[in-house]
Motif scaffolding. Structure first.
Motif, PDB file in Angstrom:
ATOM      1  N   GLU A 111      52.917  51.270  92.350  1.00 60.94           N
ATOM      2  CA  GLU A 111      53.407  51.406  93.710  1.00 60.94           C
ATOM      3  C   GLU A 111      53.342  52.845  94.169  1.00 60.94           C
ATOM      4  OE1 GLU A 111      54.609  48.748  95.558  1.00 60.94           O
ATOM      5  OE2 GLU A 111      54.651  47.239  94.012  1.00 60.94           O
ATOM      6  N   GLN A 112      54.377  53.245  94.892  1.00 61.01           N
ATOM      7  CA  GLN A 112      54.239  54.471  95.656  1.00 61.01           C
ATOM      8  C   GLN A 112      54.424  55.730  94.842  1.00 61.01           C
ATOM      9  OE1 GLN A 112      56.642  53.900  99.129  1.00 61.01           O
ATOM     10  NE2 GLN A 112      55.112  52.517  99.938  1.00 61.01           N
ATOM     11  N   ARG A 114      52.741  56.616  92.588  1.00 61.41           N
ATOM     12  CA  ARG A 114      51.471  57.028  92.006  1.00 61.41           C
ATOM     13  C   ARG A 114      50.994  58.364  92.587  1.00 61.41           C
ATOM     14  NH1 ARG A 114      47.483  52.637  92.676  1.00 61.41           N
ATOM     15  NH2 ARG A 114      48.614  51.500  91.096  1.00 61.41           N
ATOM     16  N   ALA A 115      51.161  58.539  93.888  1.00 59.79           N
ATOM     17  CA  ALA A 115      50.773  59.809  94.489  1.00 59.79           C
ATOM     18  C   ALA A 115      51.992  60.718  94.436  1.00 59.79           C
ATOM     19  CB  ALA A 115      50.348  59.593  95.929  1.00 59.79           C
ATOM     20  N   SER A 116      51.936  61.696  93.579  1.00 60.14           N
ATOM     21  CA  SER A 116      53.136  62.499  93.378  1.00 60.14           C
ATOM     22  C   SER A 116      53.242  63.596  94.428  1.00 60.14           C
ATOM     23  CB  SER A 116      53.140  63.100  91.980  1.00 60.14           C
ATOM     24  OG  SER A 116      52.142  64.081  91.906  1.00 60.14           O
ATOM     25  N   ASP A 210      46.389  45.705  91.469  1.00 59.77           N
ATOM     26  CA  ASP A 210      46.041  46.453  92.678  1.00 59.77           C
ATOM     27  C   ASP A 210      45.352  45.550  93.691  1.00 59.77           C
ATOM     28  OD1 ASP A 210      47.074  48.873  92.044  1.00 59.77           O
ATOM     29  OD2 ASP A 210      45.215  49.746  91.309  1.00 59.77           O
ATOM     30  N   ARG A 213      47.726  42.890  95.172  1.00 55.54           N
ATOM     31  CA  ARG A 213      48.639  43.399  96.187  1.00 55.54           C
ATOM     32  C   ARG A 213      47.961  43.434  97.552  1.00 55.54           C
ATOM     33  NH1 ARG A 213      51.520  46.667  92.636  1.00 55.54           N
ATOM     34  NH2 ARG A 213      49.647  47.684  92.256  1.00 55.54           N
TER      35      ARG A 213
END
Lengths: 228, 141
Positions: A111-112, A114-116, A210, A213
């Protein structure tokens, strides 16, 4: 790794809510997993009716009412263990949350998160063919919504969307059966202690989720646009 | 969670929405998606073959307000930049400009991916070497 019972000093299984020797409730450990709560290995093809029975059995044993006359900290632990148990059951009983949870335990960010925040790159995991499909379908959905706003209905467009919906629903069903195959592969790799095969199953599950979703969101959007 | 004024502005008045001819030699197209939220973003650039300046940029994004604002802003930024200048745009710049909250940072990552993909597509079409260093080496010879 192995902790000891606060009451009788016997060794405890990782994350076990009770001591098997004296039956006393234990404090939840910080690194306890939902699998530990049920004493299960980190495997995926589990029988949900067995899980349900184990859940009810543990619920009864851990229920705070049972601890009404126990020490204050045991009352507190029974409360914490009960809430942990509820979370564990909710997560493990359903196919997708269970798979996502296991992947998370295995170090996959889902989910979200993943992009840090520092802008660490995530690779774009969508296969290009699906992206094209998604984009086209979104264009059609937009047109459909515009038409509806104008009070018009384009039967051709509606037909296209119905067709797309059927197609994507088929893909969802297919991905569910593919996922079950990957569970079997994962479980076998765990039993065989085969790291390469485990990693392979893991990566395939990530890719599958992925894609799933995306498709699930599409089906939802199409349903909305069709007024279903 | 409230959107910042800048996000709302880009959302209500998105800049450079549209599309360009995908098959044109001068046009690079980047199509990217975020499986987390189902957003999909298409960003296109038109590059002057002489100067390598991006003369036109268009986008079409299906997603939340932050995704639309991130791509809208990105098209504004890349216009007038050379291809290698455009590659220096970082998602953190977008985050800062739009005051995106942590949960929306992936939208800016998507926009950065989109511009990279568009430039990559243009480079491939025009036989330009992938890395900036390589391009400079070629230019120096």
């Amino acid at each position: 790794m192995s902790a000891a019972c606060w009451s009788c000093g016997s060794a405890l299984a990782a994350g076990a809510p009770f001591c098997v020797a004296c039956g006393k409730v234990q404090a939840p450990t910080a690194d306890v997993t939902y699998f530990d709560v049920f004493g299960l290995p980190r495997k995926l093809a589990l029988d949900t009716s067995t899980l349900e029975r184990a859940f009810y059995k543990l619920s009864r044993k851990l229920h705070p009412d049972v601890y009404a006359r126990a020490s204050e900290r045991e009352q507190q632990w029974s409360l914490e263990q009960t809430s942990l148990l509820n979370d564990a059951y909710r997560t493990l009983k359903n196919a997708i949350p269970r798979t996502e949870y296991l992947l998370k335990l295995e170090g996959v960010e889902i989910e979200q998160d993943r992009a840090s925040e520092n802008g660490a790159k995530k690779e774009s995991r969508m296969p290009p063919d699906l992206l094209e499909e998604v984009f086209e379908l979104n264009m059609q959905l937009e047109e459909m919504r515009m038409n509806q706003k104008m009070g018009e209905d384009d039967p051709q467009l509606r037909g296209d969307l119905e067709k797309a919906k059927t197609q994507f629903e088929g893909q969802l069903a297919e991905s569910d059966s593919d996922l079950q195959k990957l569970w079997v592969k994962w479980d076998a790799a765990v039993d065989a202690d085969d790291e390469a095969s485990q990693a392979d199953a893991k990566n395939k599950m990530v890719a599958l989720l992925d894609r799933r979703r995306y498709v699930r969101n599409l089906v939802r959007d199409v349903n909305e646009a069709l007024g279903a | 969670m409230a959107y910042s004024d800048k996000v709302i502005d880009h959302y209500n008045n998105p800049r450079n929405v549209g599309q360009m001819d995908k098959s044109s030699q001068e046009v690079g197209t980047g199509l990217v998606g975020a499986p987390e939220c189902g957003d999909v973003m298409r960003l296109q650039i038109k590059v002057n073959p002489e100067t390598q300046v991006i003369e036109e940029a268009k986008f079409k994004t299906f997603g939340c307000g932050s995704a639309i604002a991130s791509s809208s802003l990105t098209t504004e930024w890349v216009k007038g930049k050379t291809v290698s200048e455009a590659l220096e745009i970082k998602n953190t710049d977008i985050v800062k400009e739009l005051s995106l909250p942590p949960v929306k940072i992936h939208c800016s990552v998507l926009a950065e991916d989109a511009i990279r993909a568009a430039i990559g597509d243009w480079k491939k079409k025009n036989g330009v070497a992938e890395t900036a260093e390589a391009a400079q080496t070629v230019a120096a010879q």
